[in-house]
Design an enzyme around this catalytic site. Sequence first.
Site, PDB file in Angstrom:
ATOM      1  N   CYS A 259       0.949  -1.139   0.024  1.00 20.29           N
ATOM      2  CA  CYS A 259       0.081   0.005   0.051  1.00 20.29           C
ATOM      3  C   CYS A 259       0.907   1.204  -0.013  1.00 20.29           C
ATOM      4  CB  CYS A 259      -0.939   0.062   1.572  1.00 20.29           C
ATOM      5  SG  CYS A 259      -1.595  -1.746   1.915  1.00 20.29           S
ATOM      6  N   SER A 260       1.421   1.554  -0.961  1.00 19.01           N
ATOM      7  CA  SER A 260       2.676   2.513  -1.160  1.00 19.01           C
ATOM      8  C   SER A 260       2.290   3.914  -1.355  1.00 19.01           C
ATOM      9  CB  SER A 260       3.548   1.814  -2.242  1.00 19.01           C
ATOM     10  OG  SER A 260       3.127   1.725  -3.233  1.00 19.01           O
ATOM     11  N   ALA A 261       1.430   4.431  -1.741  1.00 19.87           N
ATOM     12  CA  ALA A 261       1.023   5.786  -1.903  1.00 19.87           C
ATOM     13  C   ALA A 261       1.427   6.513  -0.537  1.00 19.87           C
ATOM     14  CB  ALA A 261      -0.131   6.121  -2.553  1.00 19.87           C
ATOM     15  N   GLY A 264       6.582   7.827   0.204  1.00 23.69           N
ATOM     16  CA  GLY A 264       7.851   8.069   0.953  1.00 23.69           C
ATOM     17  C   GLY A 264       8.564   6.898   1.419  1.00 23.69           C
ATOM     18  N   ASP A 283      -0.773   0.412  -5.317  1.00 27.33           N
ATOM     19  CA  ASP A 283      -1.639   1.213  -4.796  1.00 27.33           C
ATOM     20  C   ASP A 283      -3.125   1.192  -5.273  1.00 27.33           C
ATOM     21  OD1 ASP A 283      -2.152   3.603  -2.688  1.00 27.33           O
ATOM     22  OD2 ASP A 283      -3.314   4.198  -4.767  1.00 27.33           O
ATOM     23  N   ASP A 329       1.969  -0.747   5.093  1.00 26.94           N
ATOM     24  CA  ASP A 329       1.609   0.578   5.602  1.00 26.94           C
ATOM     25  C   ASP A 329      -0.082   0.654   5.457  1.00 26.94           C
ATOM     26  OD1 ASP A 329       2.120   2.955   7.051  1.00 26.94           O
ATOM     27  OD2 ASP A 329       2.009   3.979   5.051  1.00 26.94           O
ATOM     28  N   CYS A 382      -0.571   5.136  10.468  1.00 27.88           N
ATOM     29  CA  CYS A 382      -0.638   6.622  11.083  1.00 27.88           C
ATOM     30  C   CYS A 382      -1.744   6.555  11.806  1.00 27.88           C
ATOM     31  CB  CYS A 382      -0.393   7.703   9.796  1.00 27.88           C
ATOM     32  SG  CYS A 382      -1.769   7.679   8.588  1.00 27.88           S
TER      33      CYS A 382
END
Length: 448
Positions: A259-261, A264, A283, A329, A382
Amino acid sequence: MESFKVRESIVDLLLRIEQDSGYSHLLINHEITSRKIPPKDAALMTEIIYGTVQYKLTLDYYLEPFLHTKKKIQPWVRMLLRMSVYQMQFLDRVPDRAIVHEAAEIAKHRGHKGIASFVNGVLRNMQRRGVPDIAKIDRDVKRLALETSHPEWLVKRWIDTYGWRITEDMCHANSNQKPMSVRVQPLKIFRDKAIEELDELGMKARPSEFSDQGIIIDKGNILKTRLFEQGYITIQDQSSMLVTEMLKPEPDMTVLDACSAPGGKVTHTAEKMGDKGYVAAYDLHAKKAKQIQQKAEHLGLTIIHAKPGDARKLQQQHEPESFDRILVDAPCTGLGVIRGKPDIKYNKQEDDIHQLARIQTDILEHVAPLLKKGGLLMYSTCTVDKTENEQVIETFLANHSVFELDKTFFDELPPMIKQSPGVSSVGLQLFPQTFSTDGFFLTRMKRV
């Protein structure tokens, strides 16, 4: 740009943020760029928008005693009142009489004389009588919620989970700006050299203890520097950098970022690998996958292969045991990044937490077979909620005997972090107040 026009733009943007659930930072940046708003006006616009969104519940509490009308107040009128009260209560640079006058002028221009008279009356009345004192609220949860403008359900949930002190500190931290942090591209420049160059430009920069590539910017605009424009550095929060550091990617490995967007962590991963090996980045949205590829190109990285794809269907793309490292992530409520995106706290409900926890568990279930024996699986979010973090990991480990928590994860944390209040038996919860970072959860599992 005239002050009147700037404030009219602010009303429009605030409405879009609230009605369309638009992300404030994206809308502000687009408005500033497309209308070529001068830096001084742009700074004021940003401050008023963020402040009004950040303190929305507080501002409504201040306004309540002065809104005696039985008629429904139009959304733009309420927004105009909120932003005016924010300036009167939280900013010093503009006199109250000027704020009231300008609000009445905007009301007249957008509505009619009657609305202008109403807005003028409310604000002048508030000026004379003063706002209600939040400190006099008896209930602790309600007082903290209104003082820091957090939904009461969220404050109560955090208190039940983390206790009063951590919750109080977190709510206050969410109202303050954190310093910007950036990451150097080590194949292009050493960190010390980058700090030296920033110092020469009159900026205040210091090394981060979260990553040997990290720099904290205490003063100055990094976006206007050669280093940023030419891809020598990229903006990334320290907590996000720590995720890649703990993933431990090495040259010539095969790595999956499921889930890379916005990219970073995946670009950091390629840098840690010396741009040698293979990194698959996915993504859900094609546009975001394209942006990841563009970010990689800007940083001069060649091993990232970004594609649109659902993390729950990647077994259709790759053979079992294809990867040395996997990073999940996971999509989450984002309750750890409130200080940068204050609108998040009003757009989430308790049900969202449980719904996302199910998606997070599904993603782990589906990517797990793609990891090689002896490989490492990083999980991060996050957010600051045990349902999305510790409980997801505990559920996953209970159902997968071939995976175990990697105990060396805790030994390898930076020294300053090892004693932080967020270290648990399952992973690390970074709170926004502890190190002035985003609120982040991370842990590492190993396939045995």
